[in-house]
Design an enzyme around this catalytic site. Structure first.
Site, PDB file in Angstrom:
ATOM      1  N   ARG A 120      36.026 105.112 -57.773  1.00  0.00           N
ATOM      2  CA  ARG A 120      35.713 103.708 -58.086  1.00  0.00           C
ATOM      3  C   ARG A 120      36.564 102.720 -57.301  1.00  0.00           C
ATOM      4  NH1 ARG A 120      35.234 105.766 -63.617  1.00  0.00           N
ATOM      5  NH2 ARG A 120      33.005 105.997 -64.073  1.00  0.00           N
ATOM      6  N   LYS A 142      33.067  93.791 -45.217  1.00  0.00           N
ATOM      7  CA  LYS A 142      31.688  94.275 -45.274  1.00  0.00           C
ATOM      8  C   LYS A 142      31.665  95.739 -44.844  1.00  0.00           C
ATOM      9  CE  LYS A 142      28.716  90.214 -44.715  1.00  0.00           C
ATOM     10  NZ  LYS A 142      27.660  89.598 -43.877  1.00  0.00           N
ATOM     11  N   GLU A 184      30.582  89.167 -29.620  1.00  0.00           N
ATOM     12  CA  GLU A 184      31.059  88.669 -30.908  1.00  0.00           C
ATOM     13  C   GLU A 184      32.170  87.637 -30.728  1.00  0.00           C
ATOM     14  OE1 GLU A 184      29.782  89.181 -33.796  1.00  0.00           O
ATOM     15  OE2 GLU A 184      28.727  91.103 -33.783  1.00  0.00           O
ATOM     16  N   LYS A 226      37.296  84.028 -38.272  1.00  0.00           N
ATOM     17  CA  LYS A 226      36.625  84.827 -39.289  1.00  0.00           C
ATOM     18  C   LYS A 226      37.394  84.801 -40.603  1.00  0.00           C
ATOM     19  CE  LYS A 226      34.080  88.937 -40.346  1.00  0.00           C
ATOM     20  NZ  LYS A 226      33.428  90.172 -39.848  1.00  0.00           N
ATOM     21  N   GLU A 236      29.464  85.878 -49.323  1.00  0.00           N
ATOM     22  CA  GLU A 236      28.304  85.242 -48.704  1.00  0.00           C
ATOM     23  C   GLU A 236      27.380  84.621 -49.758  1.00  0.00           C
ATOM     24  OE1 GLU A 236      24.969  86.773 -45.614  1.00  0.00           O
ATOM     25  OE2 GLU A 236      27.012  87.314 -45.087  1.00  0.00           O
ATOM     26  N   ARG A 241      29.699  81.893 -45.053  1.00  0.00           N
ATOM     27  CA  ARG A 241      29.880  83.163 -44.347  1.00  0.00           C
ATOM     28  C   ARG A 241      28.625  83.567 -43.585  1.00  0.00           C
ATOM     29  NH1 ARG A 241      33.084  88.659 -46.197  1.00  0.00           N
ATOM     30  NH2 ARG A 241      32.596  89.803 -44.281  1.00  0.00           N
ATOM     31  N   ASN A 245      26.473  85.403 -39.091  1.00  0.00           N
ATOM     32  CA  ASN A 245      25.307  86.204 -38.726  1.00  0.00           C
ATOM     33  C   ASN A 245      24.520  85.605 -37.559  1.00  0.00           C
ATOM     34  OD1 ASN A 245      25.701  88.130 -40.795  1.00  0.00           O
ATOM     35  ND2 ASN A 245      24.765  86.748 -42.284  1.00  0.00           N
ATOM     36  N   HIS A 248      22.194  87.645 -35.341  1.00  0.00           N
ATOM     37  CA  HIS A 248      21.995  88.965 -35.938  1.00  0.00           C
ATOM     38  C   HIS A 248      20.571  89.185 -36.455  1.00  0.00           C
ATOM     39  CE1 HIS A 248      26.294  89.073 -35.508  1.00  0.00           C
ATOM     40  NE2 HIS A 248      26.388  90.257 -36.050  1.00  0.00           N
ATOM     41  N   HIS A 252      19.173  92.277 -34.827  1.00  0.00           N
ATOM     42  CA  HIS A 252      18.878  93.486 -35.602  1.00  0.00           C
ATOM     43  C   HIS A 252      17.426  93.915 -35.429  1.00  0.00           C
ATOM     44  CE1 HIS A 252      22.443  93.268 -38.660  1.00  0.00           C
ATOM     45  NE2 HIS A 252      22.798  93.762 -37.490  1.00  0.00           N
ATOM     46  N   HIS A 266      24.881  97.295 -30.539  1.00  0.00           N
ATOM     47  CA  HIS A 266      24.918  96.128 -31.418  1.00  0.00           C
ATOM     48  C   HIS A 266      25.287  94.827 -30.708  1.00  0.00           C
ATOM     49  CE1 HIS A 266      25.297  93.724 -34.985  1.00  0.00           C
ATOM     50  NE2 HIS A 266      26.565  93.473 -34.727  1.00  0.00           N
TER      51      HIS A 266
END
Length: 366
Positions: A120, A142, A184, A226, A236, A241, A245, A248, A252, A266
């Site tokens: 956990r 993330k 990036e 960041k 987000e 935030r 993206n 992206h 993507h 990527h």
């Protein structure tokens, strides 16, 4: 040494940046290990860096055990996640222990997610070895794996307790991977920092060519940006935030069209995606056309794809938009887009008609 702090209350953590830091990692990990053995998860391509890290740990009186996985996006899978969790349990990893993710974005995403669910939640430290991971994915918590439905659809927010960044390790990175990470870096200028975009235009080629001082500056500037955004919107939820993206949603979709393969990695997808986001903004009269062309020109100058043709994507607009419908940001049939009023003026638009996106993509050169 440059140190950037991610301010998250009780979960605040430091990002240390310095050339040669990998060889000194034991100094920073010793207070966390508290005499216990450290599990390191890395990939088969990083044996030299693993040896440096383990020697540093040994010098600091810390035992270690390495789990070496296959490189590439294929490791961000259910099967590898299960194997990794079982191996960490076999090693007796406890909640209070610290697992080290040594590698690029794949290792950081996979290890972070494994640590988010193991007992956990247990601790982990990021030691990113790619430029993309150093300036983006190692910071912010993330974590995720990929599924047949799409990329990063199974995951969790799980912050590291420390990030150690050594720009010297980039000397072993293939130029294609270095360029992909640089996309990036530029993204932070495109979001809300026009002066930094100008810095990238002036220094990007030398940074890619190996200038360690420029690399350190770009990394520190990027992670500072960041860290500020993550502190303001960790999960987000308020739209801040989401600015990270940029490129992206388009990117993507391009990656999905290639099956998330080496055909388009990527950072290349992000570069092409940023060009498409600016191009779409310009087509709607939101962004000056010269700004969209300036962004595309910089990608060309540094050897990154500036659109569908350069990314070798021949799919129809309908097919690419269909990939977008699987985006995890879809809500009530609406997909938010990061658009731009100009360089350094990105904003979130939740009113974009996907039919317009399809038409725009169909008009792009193949």
């Amino acid at each position: 040494m440059k140190t950037v702090t991610v301010e998250l209350g009780a979960r605040t953590y430091p990002i240390h940046i310095e050339a040669g830091l990998l060889a000194r990692a034991g100094e920073f990990l010793a207070p966390l290990a508290k005499g216990r053995r450290v599990a390191i998860v890395t990939d088969e391509n990083l044996s030299v860096h693993l040896a440096t890290l383990q020697a540093s740990l040994t010098a600091a009186g810390i035992g270690s055990e390495a789990i070496v996985l296959a490189p590439g996006e294929g490791s961000k899978s259910w099967a590898t996640l299960e194997m990794l969790c079982n191996r960490l349990l076999e090693l007796g990893v406890e909640r209070g222990d610290h697992v080290v993710a040594l590698g690029g974005g794949v290792m950081g995403d996979l290890v972070g997610f494994a640590c988010s669910i193991l007992k956990r939640g247990c601790n982990f430290v990021q030691i990113p070895t790619s430029l993309l991971a150093q300036v983006d994915s190692s910071v912010g918590g993330k974590t995720a794996i990929n599924t047949k439905a799409g990329k990063n659809l199974i995951g969790a927010f799980h912050q590291p307790v420390m990030v150690l960044i050594d720009p010297q390790v980039l000397d072993t990175l293939p130029i294609r991977e270095l360029r992909a990470g640089y996309a990036e870096v530029v993204k932070y200028g495109l979001i809300d920092d026009f002066a930094f975009f100008e810095w990238c235009e002036a220094n990007g080629a030398a940074l890619l060519g190996g200038d360690i001082g420029l690399r350190e500056y770009a990394i520190a500037h990027s992670v500072s940006a960041k860290a500020r955004i993550v502190a303001a919107d960790e999960h987000e939820t308020n739209g801040i935030r989401a600015l990270l993206n940029l490129g992206h949603t388009f990117g993507h979709a391009l990656e999905a069209e290639t099956g998330f393969s080496q055909a388009l990695i990527h950072g290349e997808g992000v570069a092409a995606g940023c060009s498409l986001a600016f191009g779409f903004s310009a087509s709607k009269g939101i962004c000056p056309g010269q700004d969209a062309e300036r962004v595309a020109a910089h990608w060309r100058d540094v050897g990154l794809p500036d659109g569908l043709a350069a990314a070798k994507i021949g799919a129809s607009g309908e097919r690419l938009v269909d990939h977008m419908r699987h985006d995890k940001k879809m809500a009530a049939g609406t997909l938010p887009f990061l658009l731009a009023r100009g360089i350094g003026q990105t904003y979130l638009d939740k009113t974009v008609d996907l039919a317009d996106v399809e038409t725009f993509l169909d008009a792009q050169p193949r």
